[in-house]
Write a protein that holds these residues in place. Sequence first.
Motif, PDB file in Angstrom:
ATOM      1  N   GLY A   1       0.834  -1.196   0.000  1.00 56.82           N
ATOM      2  CA  GLY A   1       0.000   0.000   0.000  1.00 56.82           C
ATOM      3  C   GLY A   1       0.870   1.248   0.000  1.00 56.82           C
TER       4      GLY A   1
ATOM      5  N   ALA B   1      -0.461   4.525   4.280  1.00 55.58           N
ATOM      6  CA  ALA B   1      -1.645   3.649   4.250  1.00 55.58           C
ATOM      7  C   ALA B   1      -1.839   2.914   5.573  1.00 55.58           C
TER       8      ALA B   1
ATOM      9  N   ARG C   1      -5.376   0.335   1.908  1.00 54.27           N
ATOM     10  CA  ARG C   1      -5.751   1.419   0.997  1.00 54.27           C
ATOM     11  C   ARG C   1      -6.368   2.566   1.784  1.00 54.27           C
TER      12      ARG C   1
END
Length: 153
Positions: A35, A39, A127
Motif C-alpha cells: 500500500g 496507508a 488502501r
Amino acid sequence: DVTAVFDLPDEAATQCLGAELAQALQPGLVIYLEGDLGAGKTTLARAMIRALGYSGPVKSPTYALVEVYVVSSLYLYHFDFYRFESPEEFLDAGFGEYFNDASVCLVEWPDKAAGCVPAPDLRILLRHAGGARVAELAAISERGASCVRTTAS
Ligand code: ADP
Ligand code: MG
C-alpha cells in the motif's frame, strides 16, 4: 482463494486488526504489507508486535531496513525495502537467511525487492478510503489461509 476485507475507520481499528493477526502468527510465516505511503503498514506491524507483548519502541524500519524482535517465543523481523534502488540489495544485505522456518517476517514494500525476497504466505493490501483505511487480506499458501480464517472469525 481465501481472502478477507476489513474496514478500518480509524487507527484504533487498525490496531484491533493487528491484535487479531498477532494471534494467528506462527513460525515460518511471511507477510507482505502493501500500500501507499501513509496507508498504515507500519501502524499494523506495530500493533502486531505490541499485541505479542513487546513493550519497547517499535520504529519504522525505513532507515535500518530491518528491525528484529524476539517476543512471545517468536523471532520476528520487520522489513521495509522502500529505500532499495534495486532488488539485488536484498541479496547483498544477506536478508535471505532471515526467511526460515523459525521466523516470522513482515515486509513493507516487497515490490522493491521483487524476484529476491521470498514469496509470501499472506498479502495484506492497505488502501486509503477517505480519511479511513481498508485492509484486504489474500492468502497465498495454506499457512496464510489459516491465518486469514483465524483473523476473520
Ligand atoms: P505506512 O507504513 O503505510 O507508510 P504508517 O503506518 O507509517 O504508514 O502511517 C499511517 C498513518 O495513518 C498514521 O499517521 C496513522 O495514525 C494513520 N492511520 C493508521 N490507520 C488508520 C485508519 N484506519 N484510519 C485513519 N488513519 C489511520
Ligand atoms: Mg511504513
